[in-house]
Design a protein around this motif. Structure first.
Motif, short mmCIF file in Angstrom:
data_model
loop_
_atom_site.label_atom_id
_atom_site.label_comp_id
_atom_site.label_asym_id
_atom_site.label_seq_id
_atom_site.Cartn_x
_atom_site.Cartn_y
_atom_site.Cartn_z
N MET A 120 -21.33 -24.82 66.73
CA MET A 120 -20.54 -24.53 67.92
C MET A 120 -21.39 -23.82 68.96
O MET A 120 -22.21 -22.97 68.64
N ASN A 121 -21.16 -24.23 70.20
CA ASN A 121 -21.94 -23.63 71.28
C ASN A 121 -21.51 -22.20 71.52
O ASN A 121 -20.35 -21.87 71.41
N GLU A 122 -22.48 -21.42 71.86
CA GLU A 122 -22.15 -20.06 72.23
C GLU A 122 -21.57 -20.08 73.66
O GLU A 122 -22.09 -20.77 74.54
N ILE A 123 -20.50 -19.35 73.83
CA ILE A 123 -19.91 -19.30 75.17
C ILE A 123 -20.65 -18.24 75.97
O ILE A 123 -20.65 -17.07 75.62
N THR A 124 -21.28 -18.68 77.03
CA THR A 124 -22.09 -17.74 77.79
C THR A 124 -21.24 -17.03 78.84
O THR A 124 -20.17 -17.49 79.22
N ASP A 125 -21.75 -15.90 79.27
CA ASP A 125 -21.09 -15.12 80.32
C ASP A 125 -20.90 -15.95 81.57
O ASP A 125 -19.87 -15.90 82.23
N ARG A 126 -21.96 -16.70 81.87
CA ARG A 126 -21.94 -17.49 83.10
C ARG A 126 -20.81 -18.51 83.05
O ARG A 126 -20.10 -18.73 84.05
N ALA A 127 -20.63 -19.14 81.89
CA ALA A 127 -19.58 -20.15 81.76
C ALA A 127 -18.20 -19.51 81.96
O ALA A 127 -17.32 -20.08 82.60
N ILE A 128 -18.05 -18.31 81.39
CA ILE A 128 -16.75 -17.63 81.53
C ILE A 128 -16.48 -17.29 82.99
O ILE A 128 -15.40 -17.53 83.52
N LEU A 129 -17.52 -16.74 83.65
CA LEU A 129 -17.34 -16.39 85.06
C LEU A 129 -17.00 -17.63 85.88
O LEU A 129 -16.11 -17.60 86.74
N ALA A 130 -17.71 -18.73 85.60
CA ALA A 130 -17.45 -19.96 86.36
C ALA A 130 -16.03 -20.46 86.10
O ALA A 130 -15.34 -20.89 87.03
N ALA A 131 -15.60 -20.39 84.84
CA ALA A 131 -14.26 -20.87 84.50
C ALA A 131 -13.20 -20.04 85.20
O ALA A 131 -12.22 -20.58 85.74
N LEU A 132 -13.41 -18.71 85.21
CA LEU A 132 -12.44 -17.83 85.88
C LEU A 132 -12.40 -18.12 87.38
O LEU A 132 -11.33 -18.16 87.99
N GLY A 133 -13.59 -18.34 87.93
CA GLY A 133 -13.66 -18.67 89.36
C GLY A 133 -12.90 -19.95 89.66
O GLY A 133 -12.18 -20.04 90.65
N ARG A 134 -13.06 -20.94 88.77
CA ARG A 134 -12.36 -22.20 88.96
C ARG A 134 -10.85 -22.01 88.87
O ARG A 134 -10.10 -22.59 89.65
N GLN A 135 -10.45 -21.18 87.92
CA GLN A 135 -9.00 -20.95 87.77
C GLN A 135 -8.42 -20.34 89.04
O GLN A 135 -7.34 -20.73 89.51
N MET A 136 -9.17 -19.40 89.63
CA MET A 136 -8.70 -18.78 90.87
C MET A 136 -8.65 -19.81 91.98
O MET A 136 -7.70 -19.86 92.76
N ASN A 137 -9.68 -20.64 92.02
CA ASN A 137 -9.76 -21.69 93.04
C ASN A 137 -8.55 -22.62 92.96
O ASN A 137 -7.92 -22.96 93.97
N GLN A 138 -8.21 -23.01 91.74
CA GLN A 138 -7.09 -23.92 91.55
C GLN A 138 -5.78 -23.26 91.92
O GLN A 138 -4.91 -23.88 92.53
N ALA A 139 -5.64 -21.98 91.55
CA ALA A 139 -4.41 -21.26 91.90
C ALA A 139 -4.25 -21.21 93.42
O ALA A 139 -3.15 -21.41 93.95
N VAL A 140 -5.38 -20.98 94.11
CA VAL A 140 -5.33 -20.92 95.57
C VAL A 140 -4.90 -22.27 96.14
O VAL A 140 -4.06 -22.34 97.05
N GLN A 141 -5.45 -23.35 95.59
CA GLN A 141 -5.08 -24.67 96.11
C GLN A 141 -3.62 -24.99 95.84
O GLN A 141 -2.92 -25.57 96.67
N ARG A 142 -3.14 -24.60 94.63
CA ARG A 142 -1.72 -24.82 94.32
C ARG A 142 -0.85 -24.08 95.33
O ARG A 142 0.14 -24.61 95.83
N GLN A 143 -1.26 -22.83 95.59
CA GLN A 143 -0.46 -22.01 96.50
C GLN A 143 -0.49 -22.59 97.92
O GLN A 143 0.54 -22.61 98.59
N SER A 144 -1.64 -23.09 98.33
CA SER A 144 -1.74 -23.68 99.67
C SER A 144 -0.82 -24.88 99.81
O SER A 144 -0.10 -25.02 100.80
N VAL A 145 -0.86 -25.75 98.80
CA VAL A 145 -0.05 -26.95 98.88
C VAL A 145 1.44 -26.60 98.87
O VAL A 145 2.24 -27.17 99.62
N ALA A 146 1.81 -25.60 98.04
CA ALA A 146 3.22 -25.18 98.01
C ALA A 146 3.62 -24.59 99.36
O ALA A 146 4.73 -24.83 99.84
N ALA A 147 2.71 -23.83 99.98
CA ALA A 147 3.01 -23.25 101.30
C ALA A 147 3.20 -24.37 102.32
O ALA A 147 4.09 -24.30 103.17
N GLY A 148 2.37 -25.41 102.21
CA GLY A 148 2.52 -26.56 103.11
C GLY A 148 3.86 -27.25 102.91
O GLY A 148 4.52 -27.66 103.88
N ASN A 149 4.28 -27.37 101.65
CA ASN A 149 5.57 -27.99 101.36
C ASN A 149 6.70 -27.16 101.96
O ASN A 149 7.63 -27.71 102.55
#
Lengths: 131, 142
Positions: free
Chosen positions: A1-30
């Motif tokens: 099993m691959n070791e989960i690196t710090d960088r991967a976690i940070l990137a994943a969290l960043g992506r999650q925030m990015n997606q939440a922002v896009q969801r919120q934007s689209v809902a605001a547009g609706n």
């Protein structure tokens, strides 16, 4: 099993925030188009993005070592929601549904932010030599 | 954070549009009995037409999901015929004693205004949620 690196976690969290922002934007547009005749409620889908993430580790093929490796797209595309009942003017926006989506996105963002802040705290701890 | 700014812009454009809707409904109610407009005709009921408008072309150019705002496309006049009242003593009565009254239906305007107020409220709530998200993002810098 691959070791989960710090960088991967940070990137994943960043992506999650990015997606939440896009969801919120689209809902605001609706919500903004609550009374626009013929407007169809939109949503963001990240299914393909998840697929890409699961394949991660296999970098993009490069024909020349000078080429850049490419970035995993973290951006979803907005599509119209299927199967929503339309009002008489053809509009399919539902007030409660959109507000719920926004609140949910807000929660997801908050969760990722908390985790990210904890990560940064650890980094700061290391930088300050434990002080 | 650029998309969140777009989201606020979208909500703000909706606040604008709903305010215009309330203004039009209010002027309709105010003129429900106006038998003389600038053109000498009774007041005609007005209605606004809303249209979708993309607020952030940059995100759309990148293929990202952006928010879409709303704008008042036009203000149109209702073509319904005027109401006719029998009131021979009215200065604007015709030869048969009938007065042409504006084609405004006050209860309908009230319903319209309620709808606009609700939509306004919903968009204000949305702005509050977006503001909370931005606040959370800023807390990362502490």
């Amino acid at each position: 099993m691959n070791e989960i690196t710090d960088r991967a976690i940070l990137a994943a969290l960043g992506r999650q925030m990015n997606q939440a922002v896009q969801r919120q934007s689209v809902a605001a547009g609706n919500l903004a188009n609550l009374d626009t005749p013929g407007y169809k409620a939109r949503t963001v889908s990240f299914g393909d993005v998840l697929e890409d993430e699961l394949q991660a580790g296999a970098p993009l093929a490069r024909t020349s070592p000078g080429h850049l490796g490419g970035i995993t797209p973290a951006d979803g595309a907005a599509t119209e929601v299927e199967g929503l009942a339309a009002r008489r003017d053809g509009n399919t926006v539902q007030l409660d549904r959109e507000l719920l989506n926004m609140t949910r996105a807000s929660g997801e963002f908050g969760a990722a932010q908390t985790a990210l802040a904890a990560k940064f705290r650890l980094v700061r701890y290391a930088i300050n030599e434990g002080r | 954070m650029s998309t969140l700014r777009g989201a606020i812009d979208a909500s703000a454009s909706a606040l604008n549009a709903q305010r215009a809707r309330i203004e039009v409904a209010v002027s309709n109610i105010a003129n429900a009995e106006s038998t003389r407009g600038p053109d000498g005709q009774p007041y005609r009921r007005r209605d606004i037409v809303l249209a979708t408008e993309p607020v952030e072309s940059f995100d759309q150019a990148l293929g990202r999901a952006g928010a879409s705002g709303v704008r008042v496309a036009s203000v149109v006049e209702d073509t319904e015929p005027f109401r006719r009242h029998y009131e021979p003593s009215h200065p604007d009565a015709d030869a048969e004693g009938y007065v042409a009254m504006p084609n405004v239906d006050v209860p309908e305007e009230m319903v319209n205004m309620l709808g606009a107020a609700r939509a306004y409220q919903a968009n204000l709530t949305a702005i509050g949620l977006i503001r909370d998200t931005i606040q959370r993002a800023l807390e990362l810098g502490r």
